[in-house]
Design a protein around this motif. Sequence first.
Motif, short mmCIF file in Angstrom:
data_model
loop_
_atom_site.label_atom_id
_atom_site.label_comp_id
_atom_site.label_asym_id
_atom_site.label_seq_id
_atom_site.Cartn_x
_atom_site.Cartn_y
_atom_site.Cartn_z
N LEU A 72 0.97 -1.07 0.10
CA LEU A 72 0.17 -0.06 0.15
C LEU A 72 0.68 1.17 0.05
N ALA A 73 1.90 1.28 0.83
CA ALA A 73 2.97 2.47 0.86
C ALA A 73 3.45 2.59 -0.46
N LYS A 74 3.83 1.48 -1.14
CA LYS A 74 4.46 1.55 -2.63
C LYS A 74 3.51 2.39 -3.50
N VAL A 75 2.15 2.08 -3.29
CA VAL A 75 1.28 2.72 -4.38
C VAL A 75 1.25 4.01 -3.84
N ALA A 76 0.99 4.29 -2.77
CA ALA A 76 0.98 5.85 -2.25
C ALA A 76 2.14 6.54 -2.68
N ILE A 77 3.29 6.13 -2.98
CA ILE A 77 4.66 6.71 -2.98
C ILE A 77 4.31 6.84 -4.70
N THR A 78 4.00 5.94 -5.30
CA THR A 78 4.34 6.11 -6.92
C THR A 78 3.00 6.51 -7.61
N THR A 79 1.89 6.70 -6.94
CA THR A 79 0.75 7.08 -7.70
C THR A 79 -0.04 7.94 -6.69
N ASN A 80 -0.60 9.17 -7.46
CA ASN A 80 -1.30 10.03 -6.98
C ASN A 80 -2.46 9.31 -5.72
N PRO A 81 -2.19 9.69 -4.37
CA PRO A 81 -3.04 8.98 -3.69
C PRO A 81 -4.74 9.26 -3.84
N GLU A 82 -4.81 10.48 -4.38
CA GLU A 82 -6.45 10.66 -4.67
C GLU A 82 -6.92 9.81 -5.66
N ILE A 83 -6.03 9.29 -6.48
CA ILE A 83 -6.57 8.19 -7.69
C ILE A 83 -6.25 6.86 -7.00
N ALA A 84 -5.44 6.67 -6.48
CA ALA A 84 -5.31 5.15 -6.02
C ALA A 84 -6.13 4.78 -4.69
N PHE A 85 -6.32 5.88 -4.09
CA PHE A 85 -7.20 5.68 -2.80
C PHE A 85 -8.41 6.58 -2.85
N PRO A 86 -9.41 6.73 -3.72
CA PRO A 86 -10.54 7.60 -3.51
C PRO A 86 -11.13 7.51 -2.36
N GLY A 87 -11.65 8.73 -1.85
CA GLY A 87 -12.79 8.95 -0.94
C GLY A 87 -12.26 8.44 0.44
N GLN A 88 -13.00 7.88 1.14
CA GLN A 88 -12.70 7.30 2.44
C GLN A 88 -11.57 6.16 2.68
N ARG A 89 -11.27 5.70 1.40
CA ARG A 89 -10.25 4.48 1.42
C ARG A 89 -8.87 5.39 1.82
N MET A 90 -8.83 6.55 1.36
CA MET A 90 -7.52 7.26 1.66
C MET A 90 -7.12 7.45 3.09
N LEU A 91 -8.33 7.55 3.85
CA LEU A 91 -8.22 7.90 5.28
C LEU A 91 -8.01 6.36 6.10
N GLU A 92 -8.40 5.42 5.35
CA GLU A 92 -8.42 3.82 6.07
C GLU A 92 -6.98 3.57 6.03
N ILE A 93 -6.16 3.97 4.95
CA ILE A 93 -4.88 3.39 4.77
C ILE A 93 -3.82 3.91 5.86
N VAL A 94 -4.17 5.17 6.32
CA VAL A 94 -3.49 5.62 7.22
C VAL A 94 -2.89 5.00 8.51
N ARG A 95 -3.75 4.49 9.18
CA ARG A 95 -3.53 3.45 10.34
C ARG A 95 -2.66 2.33 9.93
N PRO A 96 -2.70 1.64 8.96
CA PRO A 96 -1.88 0.39 8.91
C PRO A 96 -0.46 1.15 8.23
N ILE A 97 -0.45 2.20 7.65
CA ILE A 97 0.98 2.66 7.08
C ILE A 97 1.92 3.16 8.60
N ILE A 98 0.84 3.80 9.38
CA ILE A 98 1.60 4.41 10.36
C ILE A 98 2.19 3.32 11.46
N LYS A 99 1.41 1.92 11.60
CA LYS A 99 1.79 0.82 12.23
C LYS A 99 2.98 0.36 11.65
#
Length: 293
Positions: free
Chosen positions: A21-48
């Motif tokens: 997920l982190a690799k996707v967020a680095i290489t792709t615009n997060p707004e496109i890769a994780f639209p809407g609520q999904r962008m907020l949902e990936i925050v917790r696992p990445i912080i972990k």
Amino acid sequence: ALLPLALEGTSVGMTKATQALAKVAITTNPEIAFPGQRMLEIVRPIIKLLKIEHTALENFEALMALTNLASIGESVRKRILKEDGFSSIEQYMFEEHPMLRRAAVECMCNLVVQEEVMKYFTGENDRIKLLVLLCGENDELLIKATLGTLAVLSSLQADLEYIKDLNLEDEERKRLNNLIQDNRIICEKILDVKPFTEIFKQLCACNNPDLQFRTFYIIRNIVKSNKELAIRIVETELMDILFAIKEIKVDRLVNEKNRKIASDIVELCLKYGLIQRNKDHTIQEEDETTTTN
């Protein structure tokens, strides 16, 4: 498909999924890769993923991903803060590994845009001191991110001359006064760091125009904050450099943007009455005296 795997499963499986997920967020615009609520949902696992027991690469990619996410908007930054992201990110600013430290500062630079983050720096702690000291390192990318962080923290995003005459609601007026107070605390903390003048002298005179501009920007913020702090700047050797920069007309030595901001600082000091123009249009400090035989 990756998000459920990052939230549930074996420790190894969640780590691998989160890293993906982190690799996707680095290489792709997060707004496109994780639209809407999904962008907020990936925050917790990445912080972990930000744990010392994980590999340097996993930590680095988590920091890079959070940097991109924090740049998207307020809702994502608020989620990062809610998930205790500030302390998780901050710990890597003390890292000896240069890439981890740089990535942490770059992430913090995007996070401090959030107004409530300023409170982390106004309290009784050495966070501002650390940032100023990092400006004295040899890593230009680290210095750029650190100066960017200090530039945001020392900025008061308001035109005081305009706002003071506005008929604001009590709550808005209180909020504004708190922002002004926090701004002055941060500017004073910057000046209180013992090697501040020496570090910023080097940056003012450096041949990297981007670093030079960010340095001038911070100095201008400090001078704009109030007259007392401006006096402390005028009393340093930084003013000699600013006077010199202001007069350099060769663009390959100093570009127009940097010349302009140096001039702005000098003009602010003139308005405060801390320096004065001589008859030959040169400038000297107000308390300077000359003697003739």
